[in-house]
Design an enzyme around this catalytic site. Structure first.
Site, short mmCIF file in Angstrom:
data_model
loop_
_atom_site.label_atom_id
_atom_site.label_comp_id
_atom_site.label_asym_id
_atom_site.label_seq_id
_atom_site.Cartn_x
_atom_site.Cartn_y
_atom_site.Cartn_z
N GLY A 287 0.80 -1.22 0.00
CA GLY A 287 0.00 0.00 0.00
C GLY A 287 0.83 1.27 0.00
N ASP B 290 10.33 -7.39 -1.70
CA ASP B 290 9.08 -7.93 -1.15
C ASP B 290 9.03 -9.42 -1.43
OD1 ASP B 290 6.32 -8.46 -0.44
OD2 ASP B 290 5.97 -6.30 -0.59
N LEU C 203 -5.77 -5.34 -3.70
CA LEU C 203 -5.94 -4.47 -4.87
C LEU C 203 -6.63 -3.15 -4.57
CD1 LEU C 203 -6.85 -7.23 -7.49
CD2 LEU C 203 -4.66 -6.09 -7.16
N LYS D 184 4.88 -9.77 -5.87
CA LYS D 184 4.57 -8.33 -5.89
C LYS D 184 5.65 -7.51 -6.59
CE LYS D 184 1.57 -7.86 -1.89
NZ LYS D 184 1.39 -7.23 -0.58
N CYS E 247 17.54 7.93 14.63
CA CYS E 247 17.12 6.71 13.96
C CYS E 247 15.77 6.26 14.54
CB CYS E 247 18.17 5.61 14.09
SG CYS E 247 18.22 4.78 15.69
N CYS F 215 15.83 5.81 18.21
CA CYS F 215 15.86 7.05 18.99
C CYS F 215 14.41 7.49 19.27
CB CYS F 215 16.56 8.16 18.22
SG CYS F 215 18.32 7.92 17.97
N CYS G 63 -2.53 -5.01 8.53
CA CYS G 63 -3.63 -4.37 7.79
C CYS G 63 -4.67 -5.39 7.37
CB CYS G 63 -3.08 -3.65 6.57
SG CYS G 63 -2.19 -2.19 7.03
N CYS H 87 21.77 5.66 22.32
CA CYS H 87 20.91 4.82 21.48
C CYS H 87 21.62 3.52 21.14
CB CYS H 87 20.52 5.58 20.21
SG CYS H 87 19.67 4.55 18.99
N CYS I 214 22.56 3.98 17.08
CA CYS I 214 23.20 5.10 16.37
C CYS I 214 24.07 5.98 17.25
CB CYS I 214 22.14 5.92 15.63
SG CYS I 214 21.16 6.98 16.68
N CYS J 110 -15.26 -16.05 18.41
CA CYS J 110 -14.58 -14.87 17.85
C CYS J 110 -13.92 -15.31 16.55
CB CYS J 110 -13.57 -14.29 18.84
SG CYS J 110 -12.20 -15.40 19.18
ZN LIG Z 1 19.23 6.03 17.32
#
Ligand SMILES: [Zn+2]
Length: 462
Positions: A87, A108, A117, A132, A219, A222, A236, A305, A308, A415
């Protein structure tokens, strides 16, 4: 159905063949254009930095203030990688191909499904079943056959990330799961690539430019040092997404990429330019909100971090390849185990009960939109949220159990796959609805998915 499957497969094979042929044609055309260009130069006839056809194709963007010829040249010489051809990746790739990015790579490992689609606009009905990346490249070559495409028909993994990402100057994260977000961010930090990260869910989205300039901008870790709890992560496929919402986010990713490339940020950083780091903002889009677009200012890099912090950082290329477990880091969504076997019945058993039409109550605890698409006859929809939000003893029980049912009628709960149904069952028992076992309350094992598989294959959606 077999005939349809067979035709789909045949079309997919032919499409793949076409992709190959088109690639060969583009290569042959390039070769021939190169020979002609050399000839032109030799005769002094064509002395402009872009091919004549490029001026025609890209002039509308080149005449925009601050874009110009240099902007086009920067784009032409850039290599951009999109992780995810779904998407976000489809619209982002379309605009980047249209703009003339010299080399466009797509990663992918999935094949096109019909349920993609409505939002994944580079794919098509006759390419369902095709990888894809191949489907997207087929579409993109129709849009702009003059640039180079690289299709990586695999998921990005700690083992292949360095080899793939190192071929590019800029990366777009167009995936939909935290595990890939951390992996992509980490490899971009290690290989000094700017990263444009976006996500979308239901009716909202977010976008942030990371590690730009490399080593100076924050990054993903972070901004999000800890992954979200695994039970909060819904793909999704299950949570749903409105096509234009993810489309907007993909288009914005392409726009940020074009801005970055035209400015030449990806080139400056390599030259060790000491330009001040701009304030980083996260763009939030809410399709249903009163204010659809907002920007939240972010703090810069996080001290210490994991990825980074330079020499202080624990992350290395070798560490990433050999011992990083992103699935473990983000947590695994364990199946719920709240009930004993005697508190659960199979779909076949429930089918018998419903046929004998003994008085009972069947509660379906999925969201009302899911219930509206398909359900078991006679079931009553009470979404799981009503159970989890119920304040317990003293609160109205009729919120959970319709009033017109005999107080000794058994209650069955169903469910989608059999997790939420256990939570709802447990809640009713905690509230004393089963009167210490006098009244049967139990859930249906495997949920509607099992019901569709074993009892009613006609259910249109689970
Ligand atoms: Zn970072």
């Amino acid at each position: 159905m077999d005939k349809i499957e067979q035709l789909r497969r045949e079309i997919a094979e032919k499409e793949a063949e076409l992709v190959q042929l088109r690639a060969q044609l583009v290569d042959a055309e390039k070769l021939s254009a190169g020979i002609e260009n050399d000839k032109d130069e030799g005769e002094g006839e064509w002395k402009w930095p872009l091919a004549e056809s490029d001026y025609e194709r890209y002039s509308r963007q080149m005449i925009v203030p601050n874009f110009g010829l240099q902007g086009q040249l920067n784009i032409k010489h850039a290599k951009v990688l999109l992780v995810g051809a779904g998407g976000l990746g489809c619209p982002a790739a379309a605009y980047l191909a249209g703009a003339g990015v010299g080399t466009l790579g797509l990663v992918d490992g999935d094949a096109v499904e019909a349920s993609n689609l409505h939002r994944q606009v580079a794919h098509s009905t006759d390419r369902v079943g095709m990888m894809k990346v191949d489907s997207a490249v087929t579409y993109l070559k129709g849009l702009n056959p003059t640039i180079t495409y690289r299709a990586h028909a695999t998921h990005l993994t700690p083992q292949n990330a360095e080899e793939i990402v190192s071929q590019y100057d800029l990366v777009l994260d167009c995936t939909d799961h935290p595990t890939s977000r951390y992996l992509i961010s980490d490899i971009c930090v290690l290989l000094s690539k700017p990263l444009i990260s976006a996500s979308a869910f239901q009716t909202s989205g977010q976008l942030i430019v990371l590690n730009n300039p490399p080593g100076k901008g924050p990054c993903y870790r972070c901004v999000f040092p800890k992954p979200p709890p695994p039970e909060s992560v819904i793909g999704c496929g299950e949570g749903g997404i409105i096509g234009p919402v993810v489309g907007v986010m993909g288009v914005l990713q392409a726009l940020e990429a074009i801005k970055l490339l035209v400015r030449g940020d990806h080139l400056k950083s390599r030259a060790g330019d000491e330009e001040a780091v701009k304030q980083v903002g996260m763009l939030l889009f809410s399709a249903m909100g009163d204010v659809p677009f907002r920007t939240v200012r972010m703090r810069g890099k996080r001290k210490g971090c994991f990825a980074c912090a330079g020499d202080d950082s624990a992350l290395t290329l070798n560490e990433l390849k050999t011992s990083m477990d992103y699935i473990q880091f983000c947590g695994v969504n364990q199946p719920v185990k709240l009930l004993q076997p005697e508190e659960r019945i199979s779909v076949v058993e429930y089918e018998r009960i419903s046929r004998e039409s003994k008085t009972h109550l069947l509660l379906d605890v999925r969201e009302k939109e899911h219930f509206g698409l398909s359900n078991i006859r006679g079931s009553i929809n009470i979404p799981i949220g009503r159970f989890t939000a119920h304040r317990g003893e003293g609160s109205e029980l009729s919120d959970l159990i319709p009033g017109d049912v005999p107080p000794d009628a058994p209650i069955y709960i169903v469910c989608r796959v059999g997790n939420d149904s256990q939570i709802a069952t447990k809640k009713l028992k905690d509230l004393g609805v089963d009167r210490n076992g006098e009244r049967f309350i139990g859930d249906i094992l495997g949920g509607l998915k099992a019901w569709k598989a074993a009892v009613d294959p006609s259910l249109p959606f689970i």
